[in-house]
Design an enzyme around this catalytic site. Structure first.
Site, PDB file in Angstrom:
ATOM      1  N   GLY A   1       0.962  -1.151  -0.023  1.00 14.22           N
ATOM      2  CA  GLY A   1       0.138   0.047  -0.069  1.00 14.22           C
ATOM      3  C   GLY A   1       1.073   1.348   0.094  1.00 14.22           C
ATOM      4  N   CYS A   2       0.212   2.366  -0.195  1.00  8.73           N
ATOM      5  CA  CYS A   2       0.861   3.739  -0.553  1.00  8.73           C
ATOM      6  C   CYS A   2       1.306   4.219   0.950  1.00  8.73           C
ATOM      7  CB  CYS A   2       0.280   4.657  -0.993  1.00  8.73           C
ATOM      8  SG  CYS A   2      -1.522   4.817  -0.398  1.00  8.73           S
ATOM      9  N   PHE A   3       0.908   4.175   1.928  1.00  4.47           N
ATOM     10  CA  PHE A   3       1.148   4.642   3.193  1.00  4.47           C
ATOM     11  C   PHE A   3       2.165   3.597   3.879  1.00  4.47           C
ATOM     12  CE2 PHE A   3      -3.237   6.682   3.403  1.00  4.47           C
ATOM     13  CZ  PHE A   3      -2.871   7.908   3.729  1.00  4.47           C
TER      14      PHE A   3
ATOM     15  N   THR B   1       4.515   1.692   2.144  1.00  6.69           N
ATOM     16  CA  THR B   1       5.166   1.894   1.563  1.00  6.69           C
ATOM     17  C   THR B   1       6.240   3.129   2.228  1.00  6.69           C
ATOM     18  OG1 THR B   1       4.709   0.883  -0.501  1.00  6.69           O
ATOM     19  CG2 THR B   1       6.855   2.354  -0.691  1.00  6.69           C
ATOM     20  N   ALA B   2       5.731   4.329   2.311  1.00  8.01           N
ATOM     21  CA  ALA B   2       6.384   5.421   2.953  1.00  8.01           C
ATOM     22  C   ALA B   2       6.963   5.260   4.205  1.00  8.01           C
ATOM     23  CB  ALA B   2       5.612   6.615   2.818  1.00  8.01           C
TER      24      ALA B   2
END
Lengths: 345, 345, 345, 345
Positions: free
Chosen positions: B148-150, B152-153
């Site tokens: 997911g995007c969150f 990953t960061a």
């Protein structure tokens, strides 16, 4: 009553003007500026065409003493340090929107602001004007230090749980987000549209001058508070501040009970609105108004609470709260001229 | 090599198309959609006029097996659960951008996603594709769960200090900010311009489905990690995610030493850029690229560290990382077709 | 006086509510909605927390007749067609913010709106409410057709030169730009943040339903006007309309003389502000207010004039003008409850 | 081939760098700046971390002559006037992105730019680089005047109907909208986020320096063109220009026939995309790309045509077209290093 605004060409100044020119007890606003003089105010702000025939005046202390009862300083850091002391003992009450008079500890000011502080006897006379927490002192103040924008949102968000010791005092972490107008009207690369738009940026990491102001106010509510973690993010909008606050709970509570605590704590505070369970405020929901909206929710998995506190940085975070304090200092109802609904959308 | 994209009419799908149609080892992209068929792709995306003569095809498993070597699923939650298992044992490698295959614990999926999970034997075959942390397994994967995007960061921001036990595992607090494109292309009041513009909004407080994904990955690095605090804020921009991360240090360190740790940890990771001391990345600085930029700074007053990690949510947070994994799964250099500079401003 | 708002859950409705709930002659606002009933209004608009205890009511014509003196219709096209006629002959005055009653020619309505028109005898009773141009009729109206947002900005920008024949009637070209709130609160891909942000889009080219409304009003001022060119552009902002107007001059004039004409024409119009020479208004300069600001300049090279007219589409372009008309219809000063400064920045 | 960029710290400069550092025939970019020297480029642009080890060099004409084959000037007005002439007769080809060399008439330059013009013999050598219209001359140019952003969108939108006399030459009205990046990277109140956001502003009314450039190019296509009406609006976005163009038709045509004319006119122009009937381009649909997209539609009521032409102002409006011309001047395919899809959303 005649009032004066120093720094009328800035965003804080023009927001004061917007409120005060419709205030039922203000007969006239006299405008002062160090950068311009004898120039129509509408040259700086054409949106006031047909609404203002005011001229910007030079700052002349004697003239001000003769003409105004309350003087608002919407000025950059450092101006109030030299200007405010000249009115001590006069009939002019000062409401200073800058940070010059907020910190009681002179060396803290010099450490965080990186400039010389006003004399300690002046600091002693200054009353910190977080309207909801300090009403008794504000009512009697002649020299008022109006709070910063981040401190207002953050302290109001934390006050009930800090005073009532619902959270561990060393566990406070504040992640703040702000619109660009807080940086003032002067152009800089940091406020350049092409740099801010479609962007989020953290700034002044661990070094923001509002840190000691928040700590001082929380410490006054509960002397076990010492240091907090606090960060500020610039986001692509003009107005609005959100403080998202995280802290560890001292015991097992329910969100419902904490909400009750907040409602009770702010029962006499018309500008603080506690949101109902499972509802969190967004900054747009206070846009153009003097409200501070607060939502809270406990995370049972971590036994931490998440608190969200939002304000319009130019209203409750600056000019609005200044007028709220002006009302209190002059015996008016604190909502006079201020109790407008937010503009939505 | 021929590849397929299911969900080509969404934002993740069209970003995959942008990358893959310029990828040197991709001969052709075949596009699939459940909502449209036999319609030119440029009807959905006129910005591809003259660049694409592709038609949207119906999803036909047999046809896909005959025609593509790698199938990307850029689909809403729930689609992959039924679609992915049909390719197990076939020659088609699956790269699933949805959350359906990321959690190893079936009941966790059902609790956070509030829908039925895929069968456990399928979950077992799925490799979690955070490229930088799981390279060996990704290289051999036939069924890949793209992060997911969150997550990953956040995971990239935390991995070095979590694995090396520089922070207290129970002290992790993540305040994430995201642009709107992460919510997909379908219209809703939550993504209505007039509601998002000039606004910041917290959402899914303590309930975001990316929480268990982050915890699972951190736990794999250091099994003392259990629960984190995690919140998500919608801000008025299209692309970009910033995770601001706060954690308590286990000892006295210097920012410099921590930066060295990060540089060493990511020495072989071309898409992770560690910023120099006193510099923090903003989301615009990775716009349109596959980079994850990280800045860190210790606060001596609280002995906590502030970590800022930014990505473009559609690139490193979705399509970009999917292609990075595609490269790894096929033995290509992981930067193939992906190593572009961010677009600035 | 009690008033009612039908369509209270839309942007026009809530803006009416904001104004009317502070209007000195309005005792109460009763709210009606076809989509929700018996639900607190703050469920739709949490920014009104603590400010509104209103409930949304079902639309019941008899109940309305018994309870309100003036009914505002802030409804999508087609609703007023069936609702308005039911109040003819009653004591309830209707102010319709939709386009249903604006065009005098029934077939024009059906051509441009692509839906059935109200009966002609109803159209005859309806007074077109461009406050500045039609004050005498508005004062006596029982059924008022409140103008569209684009027509308001455009007609006010053109009226002096059209009536006084300073421009060639067939040379009028209007390029209009609007914020997104004009499209209403319902979600659609056209108002999706990720599609609107960082974008400009022309729409309804040559087919906008406001074209015949503008032509009808200009024709009433000068019957040589027939067709105009008119286009609309969606730009990434929430509020505001700018009409940039181009027309060929009938003779040699100076900008100064034209400005004098405008000032004279609007001498009794407190909400129209003519800017001084070489100054043009921007939309932000009327934000949240009922003003229409106009700047003009002649281009000697082409002997054309450029006219810029700006409004806040939800205020002077909808709810604000509706209240201005409400004031006129009830014998109040037309600025009552409306004469606020714009919010800046 | 080695190339140089003067003005590398501006937005045009960094966009050139983005393209040229991935250009297959460019061996190295050498960067020059008058404001900084011996400083790493990533100090100005941290988004290039790990991607650039370049240093900013002082502008030294002899060194440049020894080191680069093509020099791009991405400089403010006035710089090229003194710099370009020093390379005449040398081996260095100049591509000037500023307006200094675009106007053939010296006094026109001095009238519109309000500064001294370069010598006439230099002007004579300069080739106007609108790639699609002037390919033969560009191929042979040593000194190239790269077009302005507004002229590029506008001239490409008008060229077919002007050359083929489909419109009345004196009827051309251009209403242009631009993002903020066109104003450059230097901070000013005009580009301050809080002033631009949620705002539309017209500027330089009848006085924009791009007016004579457009007229000169249209006159070259059809000498009956003399004066046009042209206006520019600043809208709240970073990149993108839209020219909405209105003109009277010389006869009765159909939109279909005009579209055919455009397709034929631009048949050999890979960067011009003519949209199909009833479809108009938005600026986002060319974001980050070198495309110019054009939509047209006849209004039978007025017998005028509306033409919409959009570009990314930093790409086809500046750096992209400069590289397109660089390709042509060096015998490369004109799309080399440039033929990327727009980024969407």
């Amino acid at each position: 009553m005649k009032v004066g605004i120093v720094g009328a060409t800035g965003y804080g100044g023009v927001e004061l003007y917007r409120i005060l020119s419709n205030h039922p007890y203000v007969e006239e606003c006299i405008l002062y500026s160090s950068s311009e003089m004898d120039v129509p105010y509408i040259h700086s702000f054409p949106h006031l065409t047909d609404l203002s025939s005011h001229i910007l005046n030079n700052i002349d202390v004697d003239e001000i003493k003769n003409n105004v009862k309350v003087l608002f300083l919407a000025t950059p850091p450092g101006v109030s340090r030299t200007l405010s002391p000249q009115f001590i003992g006069s009939d002019v009450k000062i409401i200073d929107l800058s940070g010059d008079l907020r910190l009681k500890n002179k060396s803290e000011y010099e450490k965080w602001y990186k400039r010389e502080c006003v004399a300690e006897d002046v600091l002693e006379k200054a009353v910190y004007g977080l309207s909801e927490l300090n009403k008794a002192d504000i009512t009697k103040a002649d020299l008022l230090a109006n709070p910063g924008c981040f401190p207002t949102a953050t302290i109001l968000g934390l006050a009930p749980v800090v005073r009532e010791k619902r959270i561990h005092e060393q566990s406070i972490i504040v992640d703040a987000k702000t619109g660009v107008s807080g940086a003032g009207r002067n152009a800089s690369q940091a406020t350049h549209f092409s740099e801010v738009n479609e962007n989020v940026k953290i700034y002044k990491v661990h070094e923001h001058q509002h840190v000691p102001e928040i700590e001082q106010a929380l410490h006054a509510l509960n002397d076990a508070v010492s240091y907090i973690s606090f960060s500020t993010h610039l986001i692509p909008m003009t107005r609005g501040i959100m403080s998202t606050i995280y802290a560890s709970l001292t015991d097992t509570y329910t969100t419902e009970k904490l909400l009750d605590l907040y409602k009770e704590f702010y029962a006499d505070s018309p500008f603080v609105r506690i949101r109902k369970q499972n509802e969190f405020p967004s900054t747009k929901e206070v846009y153009g108004s003097n409200f501070c909206d607060i939502g809270i929710k406990i995370d049972e998995r971590t036994n931490r609470v998440t608190i969200v506190s939002v304000i319009d940085n130019l209203m409750k975070g600056a000019a609005g709260q200044a007028v709220q304090n002006f009302n209190l200092m002059n015996g008016f109802d604190e909502t006079t001229g201020l109790f407008h609904a937010p503009i939505y959308p």
